[in-house]
Design an enzyme around this catalytic site. Structure first.
Site, PDB file in Angstrom:
ATOM      1  N   ASN A 124       0.839  -1.222   0.000  1.00  0.00           N
ATOM      2  CA  ASN A 124       0.000   0.000   0.000  1.00  0.00           C
ATOM      3  C   ASN A 124       0.865   1.261   0.000  1.00  0.00           C
ATOM      4  O   ASN A 124       0.564   2.238  -0.687  1.00  0.00           O
ATOM      5  CB  ASN A 124      -0.941  -0.004   1.203  1.00  0.00           C
ATOM      6  CG  ASN A 124      -2.081  -0.980   1.017  1.00  0.00           C
ATOM      7  OD1 ASN A 124      -2.475  -1.280  -0.117  1.00  0.00           O
ATOM      8  ND2 ASN A 124      -2.625  -1.497   2.110  1.00  0.00           N
ATOM      9  N   TYR A 170       8.315 -11.610  11.385  1.00  0.00           N
ATOM     10  CA  TYR A 170       8.959 -10.289  11.314  1.00  0.00           C
ATOM     11  C   TYR A 170      10.131 -10.320  10.338  1.00  0.00           C
ATOM     12  O   TYR A 170      10.206  -9.503   9.412  1.00  0.00           O
ATOM     13  CB  TYR A 170       9.433  -9.920  12.711  1.00  0.00           C
ATOM     14  CG  TYR A 170      10.080  -8.565  12.850  1.00  0.00           C
ATOM     15  CD1 TYR A 170       9.324  -7.397  12.750  1.00  0.00           C
ATOM     16  CD2 TYR A 170      11.444  -8.445  13.124  1.00  0.00           C
ATOM     17  CE1 TYR A 170       9.912  -6.141  12.917  1.00  0.00           C
ATOM     18  CE2 TYR A 170      12.038  -7.209  13.291  1.00  0.00           C
ATOM     19  CZ  TYR A 170      11.271  -6.058  13.188  1.00  0.00           C
ATOM     20  OH  TYR A 170      11.862  -4.823  13.352  1.00  0.00           O
ATOM     21  N   HIS A 206       8.629   1.471  24.816  1.00  0.00           N
ATOM     22  CA  HIS A 206       7.528   0.958  25.636  1.00  0.00           C
ATOM     23  C   HIS A 206       8.085   0.365  26.913  1.00  0.00           C
ATOM     24  O   HIS A 206       9.046  -0.380  26.869  1.00  0.00           O
ATOM     25  CB  HIS A 206       6.792  -0.168  24.918  1.00  0.00           C
ATOM     26  CG  HIS A 206       6.285   0.242  23.599  1.00  0.00           C
ATOM     27  ND1 HIS A 206       4.989   0.610  23.406  1.00  0.00           N
ATOM     28  CD2 HIS A 206       6.916   0.373  22.419  1.00  0.00           C
ATOM     29  CE1 HIS A 206       4.842   0.937  22.144  1.00  0.00           C
ATOM     30  NE2 HIS A 206       5.998   0.810  21.525  1.00  0.00           N
ATOM     31  N   ARG A 211      11.673  -5.989  25.505  1.00  0.00           N
ATOM     32  CA  ARG A 211      13.027  -5.969  24.961  1.00  0.00           C
ATOM     33  C   ARG A 211      14.035  -5.840  26.098  1.00  0.00           C
ATOM     34  O   ARG A 211      13.703  -5.422  27.202  1.00  0.00           O
ATOM     35  CB  ARG A 211      13.193  -4.808  23.972  1.00  0.00           C
ATOM     36  CG  ARG A 211      12.658  -5.178  22.612  1.00  0.00           C
ATOM     37  CD  ARG A 211      12.992  -4.146  21.576  1.00  0.00           C
ATOM     38  NE  ARG A 211      11.979  -3.138  21.485  1.00  0.00           N
ATOM     39  CZ  ARG A 211      11.872  -2.297  20.467  1.00  0.00           C
ATOM     40  NH1 ARG A 211      12.712  -2.354  19.463  1.00  0.00           N
ATOM     41  NH2 ARG A 211      10.918  -1.395  20.437  1.00  0.00           N
TER      42      ARG A 211
END
Ligand code: NAD
Ligand code: UDP
Length: 343
Positions: A124, A170, A206, A211
């Protein structure tokens, strides 16, 4: 008559001044997909401060309105709540395409959605670029190298990815995003830039993204056990977010069309990293080895020869300084959250 001539002269002077002011503002209308996320919001800050008119497209899966709320009243800023898996119709001349979950727990949460975001979403965005003639920068990742057999990783390395492992949604999603970019460049003459981003940290990460940087800082601040997954000898090379933003903008403005690593080449084992964080935060919490995660890349360090050569770019912020800023941010966030802070 004298008065009229004077007025005309004054108008000419004002017009010349306006033209010179205008020339100082680069005439770009960038769109930042994923602009409410960690990296995207820092990029937006830099673009807005440089005088661009910025449109952010984000579905707020992992991003937060709070990350860009300081711009929402600015006339050069627009925030569009949209999922990039659906086609988007806007007028822009540059697209920084960052929309995708980035931390392993986030991208593994719904692997099918991660694949759709990086494949259909990227189609897109490239389609939009083709329609409006915009230049596109794709945020790819060091994960395209998988668990690398070549160290450090140059852009010429094709990678070692398990196509059916837990990280595949991913890794393969980003690999196809790169493939799509060069297919659109070749077939439709879309101007593309591909940044292979290595582990990045900084304020606005975050708190709960799982992580290593956020986990270790939070664990240290809360006086909890610092959890090293597996033997802890696996390595990563951490770059501070402002260095990444500088690299992305330099790449967008360059003429370089091949993929380019943007990362800090200073490598640390995860065990070492746990000690660094513990020392910076202070305290006596234990560091413990826990179960290893599946398909964890064992060594990761960028070869940044290309970035140095073609972008005249290299990271500037030391780990010590970057981590201190990040720890200060997490401390503040914890103070504002329920339960407060231990240290
Ligand atoms: P992030 O999760 O903080 O930001 C991603 C943003 O994309 C979020 O605002 C999220 O809401 C948005 N998003 C996700 N799916 C979307 C969709 N379908 N439609 C619209 N918006 C969507 O992650 P980040 O760390 O800021 O990463 C930004 C980009 O950089 C990602 O593409 C990531 O793959 C890449 N990258 C980041 C790192 C890193 O260490 N942070 C490393 C390599 C690559
Ligand atoms: N890791 C760890 N403890 C944690 C979180 C992560 O030891 O609490 C390890 C993880 O196994 C990996 C490294 O830290 O070896 C980096 O993990 P992260 O999820 O930050 O990013 P990755 O580079 O794997 O995408």
């Amino acid at each position: 008559v004298g008065g009229l001539e004077e007025a005309k002269e004054r108008i000419r002077q004002l017009e010349a001044k306006l033209r010179s002011l205008d020339a100082r503002i680069p005439r770009a209308f960038p769109d930042v997909t994923g602009g409410a996320g960690f990296v995207g919001s820092h990029l937006v800050d830099t673009l807005m401060r440089a005088g661009h008119e910025v449109i952010v497209v984000d579905n707020f899966f992992t991003g937060r309105k709070q990350n860009v709320e300081h711009w929402t009243r600015h006339e050069n800023f627009e925030l569009i709540h949209q999922d990039i898996v659906n086609p988007i119709f806007i007028e822009v001349d540059e697209i920084y395409h960052l929309a995708s979950p980035a931390s392993p727990p986030h991208y593994m949460y719904n692997p099918v959605k991660t694949i759709k975001t990086n494949t259909i979403g990227t189609i897109n965005i490239l389609g939009l670029a083709k329609r409006v003639g915009a230049k596109v920068l794709i945020a790819s990742t060091s994960e395209v190298y998988g668990d690398p057999e070549v160290h450090p990783q140059p852009e010429t390395y094709w990678g070692h990815v398990n196509p059916i492992g837990p990280r595949a949604c991913y890794d393969e999603g980003k690999r196809i995003a790169e493939t799509l970019s060069y297919a659109y460049a070749k077939h439709d003459k879309v101007v593309v830039r591909v940044a292979r981003i290595f582990n990045t940290y900084g304020p606005r990460m975050h708190m709960d993204d799982g992580r290593v940087v956020s986990n270790f800082i939070l664990q240290a601040l809360r006086n909890e056990t610092i959890t090293v997954y597996g033997h802890g000898k696996q390595t990563r090379s951490f770059q501070y977010v402002s260095d990444l933003v500088d690299g992305l903008i330099a790449l967008m403005n360059s003429n370089y069309t091949q993929p380019i690593n943007i990362g800090n080449p200073i490598e640390h084992s995860i065990e070492e990293f746990a000690f660094i964080i513990k020392k910076l935060v202070g305290g006596s919490n234990p560091i413990k080895r826990t179960k290893a995660v599946e398909d964890d890349p064992q060594r990761r360090k960028p070869d940044i020869t290309r970035a140095r050569l073609h972008l005249n770019w290299e990271p500037k912020v030391s780990l010590q300084v970057g981590l201190q800023r990040t720890i200060a941010y997490f401390r503040q966030e914890l103070q504002h959250s329920v339960g407060g802070i231990v240290k």
